[in-house]
Scaffold this motif. Structure first.
Motif, mmCIF file in Angstrom:
data_model
loop_
_atom_site.group_PDB
_atom_site.id
_atom_site.type_symbol
_atom_site.label_atom_id
_atom_site.label_comp_id
_atom_site.label_asym_id
_atom_site.label_seq_id
_atom_site.Cartn_x
_atom_site.Cartn_y
_atom_site.Cartn_z
ATOM 1 N N ASN A 250 39.375 39.162 39.300
ATOM 2 C CA ASN A 250 40.634 39.169 38.543
ATOM 3 C C ASN A 250 40.464 39.783 37.161
ATOM 4 N N THR A 251 39.225 39.741 36.623
ATOM 5 C CA THR A 251 38.957 40.359 35.330
ATOM 6 C C THR A 251 38.820 41.873 35.469
ATOM 7 N N ALA A 253 40.970 43.372 38.018
ATOM 8 C CA ALA A 253 42.306 43.738 38.490
ATOM 9 C C ALA A 253 43.373 43.693 37.404
ATOM 10 N N ALA A 254 43.439 42.602 36.665
ATOM 11 C CA ALA A 254 44.521 42.434 35.694
ATOM 12 C C ALA A 254 44.470 43.456 34.561
ATOM 13 N N ILE A 289 44.792 37.442 31.497
ATOM 14 C CA ILE A 289 44.104 36.867 32.650
ATOM 15 C C ILE A 289 43.116 35.777 32.237
ATOM 16 N N CYS A 293 42.282 33.319 35.280
ATOM 17 C CA CYS A 293 41.406 34.105 36.147
ATOM 18 C C CYS A 293 40.900 33.353 37.369
ATOM 19 N N LEU A 296 44.508 32.365 40.217
ATOM 20 C CA LEU A 296 45.424 33.338 40.809
ATOM 21 C C LEU A 296 44.721 34.108 41.916
ATOM 22 N N THR A 297 45.467 34.497 42.932
ATOM 23 C CA THR A 297 44.938 35.459 43.886
ATOM 24 C C THR A 297 44.872 36.819 43.191
ATOM 25 N N PRO A 298 44.019 37.727 43.652
ATOM 26 C CA PRO A 298 43.946 39.041 43.016
ATOM 27 C C PRO A 298 45.291 39.779 42.982
ATOM 28 N N TRP A 300 48.325 38.451 42.582
ATOM 29 C CA TRP A 300 49.114 37.928 41.463
ATOM 30 C C TRP A 300 48.450 38.254 40.129
ATOM 31 N N ALA A 301 47.143 38.493 40.140
ATOM 32 C CA ALA A 301 46.471 38.945 38.920
ATOM 33 C C ALA A 301 46.936 40.355 38.551
#
Length: 422
Positions: A250-251, A253-254, A289, A293, A296-298, A300-301
């Motif tokens: 997520n770090t 993706a967001a 995020i 982090c 959330l699912t990726p 929603w990230a």
């Protein structure tokens, strides 16, 4: 003791510490050339100052160990100087000092973030005094609200951490803040707004009057921040496991989505996507995020990143509309981004968010946490900054600001293009 997890925490701490020099480059590139030393020194000053204060008493305030401690400000006197933490209990998963080191880097970067609001016009000595007092009465206690929690043997809430666990006894769920959306970003953003109001506007403040002197510095700083942020977010799990891996993905993706969203807003609004916009968008996504982090699912990230990039790109214009001079957009990126990430969890957090639970309770506790930190930090930062300004003075003279404060405050120039000393 798990040596793998111990190594993971220590490496994460080193990554987070690297974020402060990264922030120095990020901020340094955004100011004018004659203020770059002053700007970067405020970050390095925070590294020295908060590193010492954390060992002396900061940890003892942020992580009081006495059961039954639910007050918003308390201190564990046995932890002063960290002497009591030198030995590792036999059943510990990692040495206590590994956690101390990890949390020290959070304290350092949070204080350094505030400095961006007062670029080009602050005295270094006054900044160091502010950082000392603000860290002591604001950051250390707020870190306890968020990061210090303990559970009794029966699983009930026992002490500390009223934001993340204390509200659980009232609402059934506590606020989610995995890596510091409230304690770091809302906290620093609110203090930055207060200081911007105390110090007032830079000479000639208007849209387009102050342009970044070194965009490559900004990109380098953003890259170092993003790199260090993996330790910030994934490291907050304190274990090399699946949750850390989710936080890591997520770090990526967001902030990636936020970078694209910021550039798109710039293209639509101004006609051209900029390098500074790309760097700022990535940081906005990283901020958003941070609390979310691990929850959330990726997918929603990515959505959060798109929202944060677009909203923060528009939010940085607020200072021109409302008339406050937040020099490097700490409010627009960190306060707004922190609020977005914190409140977003009320809707999309795995299991407890509105779309999963059908309940607004998670959103309510997220809002309470965000508002509590925002108000507490803003009020105390304003009082501290105002007191310094009215006593020793926080702001340099206007003529020194116009000339550039590097030589006035530090006796150095950021760029010596010719040596005239013979």
């Amino acid at each position: 003791m798990d040596q793998g997890n111990t190594a993971f925490i220590l490496i994460a701490a080193a990554l987070v510490l690297l974020m402060t020099p990264g922030l120095a480059f990020f901020y340094g590139g955004l100011v004018k050339a004659k203020s770059v030393i002053s700007m970067m020194m405020m970050s390095f000053g925070a590294m020295g100052l908060i590193g010492v204060l954390w060992v002396l008493y900061g940890y003892a305030i942020a992580f009081p160990a006495a059961e039954g401690t639910v007050a918003p400000w308390s201190i564990d006197f046995t932890a002063l100087g960290l002497t009591s933490l030198l030995e590792t209990p036999e059943d510990a998963a990692y040495p206590p000092l590994a956690f101390v080191a990890f949390q020290a880097t959070f304290a350092i970067i949070t204080v350094a973030l505030v400095s961006g609001a007062i670029a080009d016009r602050a005295k270094f000595g006054a900044w160091m005094i502010f950082a000392t007092v603000w860290a002591t009465v604001v950051y250390f206690p707020v870190a306890s609200w968020v990061f210090n929690f303990g559970l009794a043997d029966d699983g009930s809430f026992a002490y500390g951490g009223w934001i993340t666990h204390g509200m659980q006894t009232v609402f059934g769920v506590g606020a989610i803040d995995f890596a510091g959306g409230t304690a770091v970003h809302i906290n620093a953003g609110a203090a930055a707004l207060a200081l911007a109001l105390v110090l007032g506007k830079r000479v000639g403040f208007q849209k387009g009057a102050h342009v970044p002197h070194n965009p490559p510095f900004v990109l380098l700083g953003a890259g170092l921040l993003w790199f260090g942020w993996f330790g910030f977010n994934a490291g907050s799990e304190l274990a090399a496991d699946g949750t850390a891996a989710l936080a890591f993905v997520n770090t990526i993706a967001a902030p990636a989505a936020a970078l694209l969203a910021w550039l798109l807003v710039e293209k639509i609004k101004d006609g051209k996507p900029t390098s500074v916009g790309a760097a700022s968008g990535a940081v906005a996504g990283l901020v958003a995020i941070t609390p979310a982090c691990a929850s959330l699912t990726p997918f929603w990230a990515i959505v959060l990143g798109l929202i944060a990039g677009a909203v923060c790109a528009l939010a940085i214009e607020l200072k021109f509309k409302l008339g406050f001079d937040d020099s490097l957009d700490v409010v627009g990126i960190h306060l707004v981004g922190g609020l977005l990430g914190t409140l977003y969890l009320g809707i999309f957090a795995n299991g407890t968010g509105l779309i999963y639970s059908g309940s607004l309770t998670q959103l309510l506790v997220q809002a309470i946490a965000a508002l509590a930190v925002l108000v507490y930090s803003f009020v105390l930062a304003y009082v501290i900054g105002f007191a310094i300004e009215k006593t020793i003075g926080f702001r340099v003279r206007n003529e020194d600001e116009v000339a550039g404060i590097d030589t006035i405050v530090h006796g150095e120039e950021g760029y010596v293009l010719s040596d005239t000393r013979g």
